[in-house]
Design a protein around this motif. Sequence first.
Motif, PDB file in Angstrom:
ATOM      1  N   GLY A  84      50.739 -12.047  -2.111  1.00 46.81           N
ATOM      2  CA  GLY A  84      51.830 -11.637  -3.042  1.00 46.81           C
ATOM      3  C   GLY A  84      51.204 -10.565  -4.143  1.00 46.81           C
ATOM      4  N   CYS A  85      52.160  -9.821  -4.851  1.00 47.03           N
ATOM      5  CA  CYS A  85      51.516  -8.987  -5.817  1.00 47.03           C
ATOM      6  C   CYS A  85      51.217  -9.631  -7.077  1.00 47.03           C
ATOM      7  N   ALA A  86      51.189 -10.878  -7.307  1.00 44.53           N
ATOM      8  CA  ALA A  86      50.756 -11.640  -8.324  1.00 44.53           C
ATOM      9  C   ALA A  86      49.348 -11.228  -8.683  1.00 44.53           C
ATOM     10  N   TYR A 138      59.365 -13.648  -9.115  1.00 44.21           N
ATOM     11  CA  TYR A 138      60.140 -12.486  -9.595  1.00 44.21           C
ATOM     12  C   TYR A 138      61.310 -12.299  -8.463  1.00 44.21           C
ATOM     13  N   GLU A 139      61.127 -12.154  -7.456  1.00 41.23           N
ATOM     14  CA  GLU A 139      62.320 -12.000  -6.792  1.00 41.23           C
ATOM     15  C   GLU A 139      62.664 -12.897  -5.430  1.00 41.23           C
ATOM     16  N   GLN A 140      63.494 -12.839  -4.655  1.00 44.24           N
ATOM     17  CA  GLN A 140      63.973 -13.677  -3.738  1.00 44.24           C
ATOM     18  C   GLN A 140      62.990 -14.091  -2.741  1.00 44.24           C
ATOM     19  N   ASN A 152      61.857  -3.433  -1.083  1.00 46.34           N
ATOM     20  CA  ASN A 152      61.544  -3.396  -2.545  1.00 46.34           C
ATOM     21  C   ASN A 152      60.102  -3.429  -2.814  1.00 46.34           C
ATOM     22  N   CYS A 153      59.669  -3.068  -3.902  1.00 45.99           N
ATOM     23  CA  CYS A 153      60.341  -3.044  -5.303  1.00 45.99           C
ATOM     24  C   CYS A 153      60.153  -1.592  -5.788  1.00 45.99           C
ATOM     25  N   ILE A 154      61.462  -0.934  -5.934  1.00 44.50           N
ATOM     26  CA  ILE A 154      61.716   0.338  -6.571  1.00 44.50           C
ATOM     27  C   ILE A 154      62.227   0.339  -8.020  1.00 44.50           C
ATOM     28  N   SER A 169      50.459  -1.417  -4.057  1.00 46.75           N
ATOM     29  CA  SER A 169      51.145  -2.818  -4.261  1.00 46.75           C
ATOM     30  C   SER A 169      51.043  -3.653  -3.002  1.00 46.75           C
ATOM     31  N   GLU A 170      51.945  -4.092  -2.589  1.00 41.50           N
ATOM     32  CA  GLU A 170      52.314  -5.304  -1.464  1.00 41.50           C
ATOM     33  C   GLU A 170      51.635  -4.499  -0.225  1.00 41.50           C
ATOM     34  N   MET A 171      51.442  -3.164   0.026  1.00 42.26           N
ATOM     35  CA  MET A 171      50.892  -2.799   1.184  1.00 42.26           C
ATOM     36  C   MET A 171      49.340  -3.142   1.333  1.00 42.26           C
TER      37      MET A 171
HETATM   38 FE1  SF3 Z   1      55.927  -8.327  -5.325  1.00 42.85          FE
HETATM   39 FE2  SF3 Z   1      58.156  -6.959  -5.111  1.00 42.85          FE
HETATM   40 FE3  SF3 Z   1      57.630 -10.193  -5.291  1.00 42.85          FE
HETATM   41 FE4  SF3 Z   1      55.950  -9.488  -1.971  1.00 42.85          FE
HETATM   42  S1  SF3 Z   1      56.334  -6.066  -4.571  1.00 42.85           S
HETATM   43  S2  SF3 Z   1      55.574 -10.151  -4.057  1.00 42.85           S
HETATM   44  S3  SF3 Z   1      57.661  -8.658  -6.564  1.00 42.85           S
END
Ligand code: SF3
Length: 548
Positions: A429-431, A489-491, A303-305, A259-261
């Motif tokens: 981002g993960c988009a 999605y999140e903050q 996040n995101c778990i 994911s984001e890594m």
């Molecule tokens: Fe994705 Fe959680 Fe927001 Fe870092 S990993 S962009 S949702």
Amino acid sequence: MFCYQCQETAGCTCCTRVGVCGKKPDLAAMQDLLVFVTKGLSAVTTQLRAEGVEISTDINHLITLNLFVTITNANFDKDAIVSRIHTSLEVKRNLIKQLSASSSLPSAALWDGTEDSFEEKAAEVGVLSTKDEDIRSLRELITYGLKGLSAYSKHANALLHDDENVDAFLQKALAATLDDSLGAEELVALALEVGKYGVDGMALLDKANTETYGNPEITKVNIGVRNNPAILVSGHDLKDLEMLLEQTQGTGVDVYTHSEMLPAHYYPAFKKYQNFVGNYGNAWWKQKDEFEAFHGPILMTTNCIVPPKDSYKDRLYTTGAAGYPGCQHIGDISAENGSASAVNKDFTVIIEHAKKCAPPAQIEEGEIIGGFAHAQVLALADQIVAAVKSGSIKKFVVMAGCDGRAKSRNYYSDFAKALPKDTVILTAGCAKYKYNKLNLGDINGIPRVLDAGQCNDSYSLAVIALKLKEVFGLDDINELPIIYNIAWYEQKAVIVLLSLLYLGVKNIHLGPTLPAFLSPNVAKVLMENFGIAGIDTVENDMKLFFEK
Ligand code: SF3
Ligand code: SF4
């Protein structure tokens, strides 16, 4: 419980019985109390600063980590949250003693209590404790932006980059959400100021990342697997990844990003590790299937778990702000020693665990391309400007942000597919997982999806936009041929949004739904002053963006 901080909130309104993310009411209550105590603590540090007292970086880090653990799906471990409430109360108690007078402090700053009073207090201090719907909306908008800023600060801090101005502002703004004398107008102005510090916070993290690991560069990332036991690293913390890569050298254990890594592969410094194989899987919400198939241990650095299935729960490890009850948390040894030195973690237990596991099952094969952060894009500036001037590139479409479970998010894949062939997507981002494997081709050798990196690398997209404005001799960033169609999605997406607004970007489309925490009046202010809008069908949006 009452939580409406993320896009997946129940019925697009609020989670009241249990979170769609898996958060239970008792955990939600402790998170509410932790936010309340952290706001109180911030009121104390803000007053101390006004009296000329220096606040230690340890206290700054305590505050940012407190906010970070309350971000959507970062930490499900109630004991960890309760322990942070205790620590914060103790720190606050000691700081209050240093104040010349505590009479002007808000009640949150003065509140103290033992654990048996936590539940009762939590019930009084949640989101709904602000009665006026618009003030509540603005206070939450500010708080969520500050949560995102805290996450980015924490990653920079892990690389020994601190900005006292950002921390001082963050605490001042947190304290301001307790101030009943501030009306809607003042809070709107404060929200924009949060955006200003969002830019500073993302710039700090960008500096920390690039000074430590080099500038991201065009990179092809393998999405297949090798036949060795392996560890999967998810989340956003590059320092954790670096420590793990160092510790896995010569062990026969491979490391994959998730994911984001993924954008870690774009940094020159990580390319020297022969066991750093590639990226496994997709955005966070597919982890239940993908973690099962991975076979080896997984390290969640942020996040995101998604609450894990029993089939792999014993393979899930957390570190930093992340936590899940029953999953082993790897702490920072330097912090345990009470020193404020560089982060130091011992991942031996994960490495030993990996050795006993089967290699990952292959779920995809091939390569994806990325590494288009500001330095790389600016190195290609001549080529890009020429393509714009010749008309080969007509528009850029910023599609940064988050991915998520909602079916309505298929809009973003369809939108990417429907875009005219003379458009280039700028993402972070993960988009990106909604369209980074679609093979959308290139324009004169420039890929049609330019991935800058993680969500915080949206900063790169802003730097690129400002550079293009300069190159084209424009007065206003909004005169550029750039469309903003952002998924949230999140903050962390909230701080990215506020940062873009601060930079003067108008007409941002936000989806798949507008935040539930925006009251109708606050939404109206954002629409009227900044042209914020939602999304429609792909067909209608294509007409809106391209037939004007
Ligand atoms: Fe994705 Fe959680 Fe927001 Fe870092 S990993 S962009 S949702
Ligand atoms: Fe609901 Fe999102 Fe809050 Fe979780 S974080 S409880 S899904 S609003």
